[in-house]
Structure formats: C-alpha cells, structure tokens
Design a protein around this motif. Structure first.
Motif, PDB file in Angstrom:
ATOM      1  N   ILE A   6      35.637  10.093  54.200  1.00  0.00           N
ATOM      2  CA  ILE A   6      34.369   9.925  53.476  1.00  0.00           C
ATOM      3  C   ILE A   6      33.241   9.844  54.487  1.00  0.00           C
ATOM      4  O   ILE A   6      33.352   9.155  55.511  1.00  0.00           O
ATOM      5  N   LEU A   7      32.170  10.555  54.200  1.00  0.00           N
ATOM      6  CA  LEU A   7      30.984  10.514  55.070  1.00  0.00           C
ATOM      7  C   LEU A   7      29.896   9.732  54.348  1.00  0.00           C
ATOM      8  O   LEU A   7      29.481  10.119  53.252  1.00  0.00           O
ATOM      9  N   PHE A   8      29.479   8.627  54.939  1.00  0.00           N
ATOM     10  CA  PHE A   8      28.341   7.878  54.399  1.00  0.00           C
ATOM     11  C   PHE A   8      27.130   8.212  55.265  1.00  0.00           C
ATOM     12  O   PHE A   8      27.127   7.951  56.469  1.00  0.00           O
ATOM     13  N   ALA A   9      26.111   8.822  54.641  1.00  0.00           N
ATOM     14  CA  ALA A   9      24.915   9.237  55.386  1.00  0.00           C
ATOM     15  C   ALA A   9      23.858   8.151  55.279  1.00  0.00           C
ATOM     16  O   ALA A   9      23.471   7.766  54.174  1.00  0.00           O
ATOM     17  N   THR A  10      23.412   7.667  56.422  1.00  0.00           N
ATOM     18  CA  THR A  10      22.399   6.604  56.377  1.00  0.00           C
ATOM     19  C   THR A  10      21.164   6.933  57.210  1.00  0.00           C
ATOM     20  O   THR A  10      21.270   7.408  58.334  1.00  0.00           O
ATOM     21  N   LEU A 112      25.623   9.234  49.594  1.00  0.00           N
ATOM     22  CA  LEU A 112      24.274   9.026  50.137  1.00  0.00           C
ATOM     23  C   LEU A 112      23.368   8.374  49.106  1.00  0.00           C
ATOM     24  O   LEU A 112      23.735   8.250  47.931  1.00  0.00           O
ATOM     25  N   GLY A 113      22.199   7.969  49.568  1.00  0.00           N
ATOM     26  CA  GLY A 113      21.209   7.423  48.657  1.00  0.00           C
ATOM     27  C   GLY A 113      20.469   8.569  47.985  1.00  0.00           C
ATOM     28  O   GLY A 113      20.269   9.623  48.589  1.00  0.00           O
ATOM     29  N   GLY A 126      11.701  18.219  53.745  1.00  0.00           N
ATOM     30  CA  GLY A 126      12.116  18.301  52.348  1.00  0.00           C
ATOM     31  C   GLY A 126      13.174  17.261  52.053  1.00  0.00           C
ATOM     32  O   GLY A 126      13.483  16.422  52.883  1.00  0.00           O
ATOM     33  N   SER A 127      13.750  17.329  50.878  1.00  0.00           N
ATOM     34  CA  SER A 127      14.692  16.301  50.463  1.00  0.00           C
ATOM     35  C   SER A 127      16.083  16.529  51.052  1.00  0.00           C
ATOM     36  O   SER A 127      16.739  17.531  50.771  1.00  0.00           O
ATOM     37  N   THR A 128      16.508  15.567  51.840  1.00  0.00           N
ATOM     38  CA  THR A 128      17.850  15.639  52.425  1.00  0.00           C
ATOM     39  C   THR A 128      18.895  15.587  51.313  1.00  0.00           C
ATOM     40  O   THR A 128      19.846  16.365  51.304  1.00  0.00           O
ATOM     41  N   ALA A 129      18.692  14.664  50.364  1.00  0.00           N
ATOM     42  CA  ALA A 129      19.668  14.507  49.283  1.00  0.00           C
ATOM     43  C   ALA A 129      19.830  15.819  48.516  1.00  0.00           C
ATOM     44  O   ALA A 129      20.953  16.271  48.267  1.00  0.00           O
TER      45      ALA A 129
END
Ligand code: AMP
Length: 149
Positions: A6-10, A112-113, A126-129
């Motif tokens: 799992i990759l959690f992007a912060t 991610l958030g 721009g939007s990373t998400a």
C-alpha cells in the motif's frame, strides 16, 4: 483481492493525515507493506526554462532533509502493529512520481487525501489527487477530511 503493498501519499497536510488511518488499517488487516511517500516538487520542471542546478541543489538537500524529518514525525500510534513500513522521499512532479513508484513497486492500493495543500502548488501542478485517480495502475482510495461539526 490481493493487497500486499500500500502506498500512502502524504504532503504533510491535514487532508493527507485524515487518510493515514485508512491506509494503516487496511495494511494491518491484509498484513501488507505500507510505504509512506512524499514527493518534493522539482521546481526546474515547473519553470520550463533552464535553472542552474548548482543554485537549487543545496535547497533541495535541505528540503529533502526536512521532508525526512516530517515523515519521521508520523504518529507511531497510527502505525502500531504494522510489520513493514517504508519511508520514501521522491523528487519531481508528485502525481507522476507516485504513479511511477506504484508501477515500479507493484503497489496494490494507493491511499491519499482528497485535498492537500492549496496555493502555489495547485497553480503550478494542478490536482495531484485527480491525476492519480485518473492514471494510477491500481485502485485508489481518496479520503476527504471531515469538516468540523
Ligand atoms: P492535492 O490534489 O494537491 O489537493 O492533494 C491531494 C492529496 O494528494 C494529498 O492529501 C496527499 O495525500 C497527496 N499529495 C499531494 N501532494 C503530494 C506530495 N508532494 N507528495 C505526496 N503526496 C502528495
């Protein structure tokens, strides 16, 4: 369903912090490896013209150092019981680097958030998400910070 990585992007924002419990819980339930990933923006990519690397090199070293310190501050209580946690600092455009890391490391889920930091980052990149949701090689869980009641 296979969830081994799992990759959690912060981006160290409140928005991404809200997503951590989901990433950690899923990792615990599946016995998965959890990568805590932060991408330091590559300013030279954003300008579109040549920026002498000697000028920005030292700044990046400092930013990377503080990013490592921030990742190290992630609440250990959230990470309790996890068998394998990796801390990863990358450099470049966040969504590109996150997608590339997910591909290269055969990540099974990105968490991610829904929102991160606002301001200049948003204007430049721009939007990373949104970009990750559209282009990721695996499922993406996007967690929205609940407004205070
Ligand atoms: P944004 O689309 O920029 O509002 O950010 C949404 C989410 O993407 C954040 O809550 C983070 O989970 C992730 N994110 C944004 N920027 C970065 C970054 N530089 N490194 C890692 N994750 C990031």
């Amino acid at each position: 369903m296979k969830i081994e990585k799992i990759l959690f992007a912060t981006d160290f924002s409140e928005g991404s912090a809200a997503a951590l419990p989901y990433a950690a819980d899923i990792a615990r339930q599946y016995g998965a490896k959890l990568y805590l990933v932060h991408v330091v923006y590559d300013i030279t990519k954003a300008t579109g013209w040549y920026v002498p690397h000697v000028a920005v090199g030292e700044i990046y070293d400092e930013i990377e150092k503080s990013a490592r310190a921030e990742i190290g501050k992630i609440d250990p209580v959230e990470l309790r019981g996890l068998k394998d946690v990796g801390q990863v600092i990358l450099k470049g455009t966040p969504y590109e680097e996150i997608i590339k890391f997910a591909e290269d490391n055969k990540v099974d889920l990105i968490v991610l958030g829904t929102h991160g930091r606002k301001g200049i980052d948003r204007v430049l990149f721009g939007s990373t998400a949104e970009q990750i949701l559209r282009n990721a090689p695996c499922p993406v869980l996007s967690v929205r910070l609940q407004p205070e009641k």
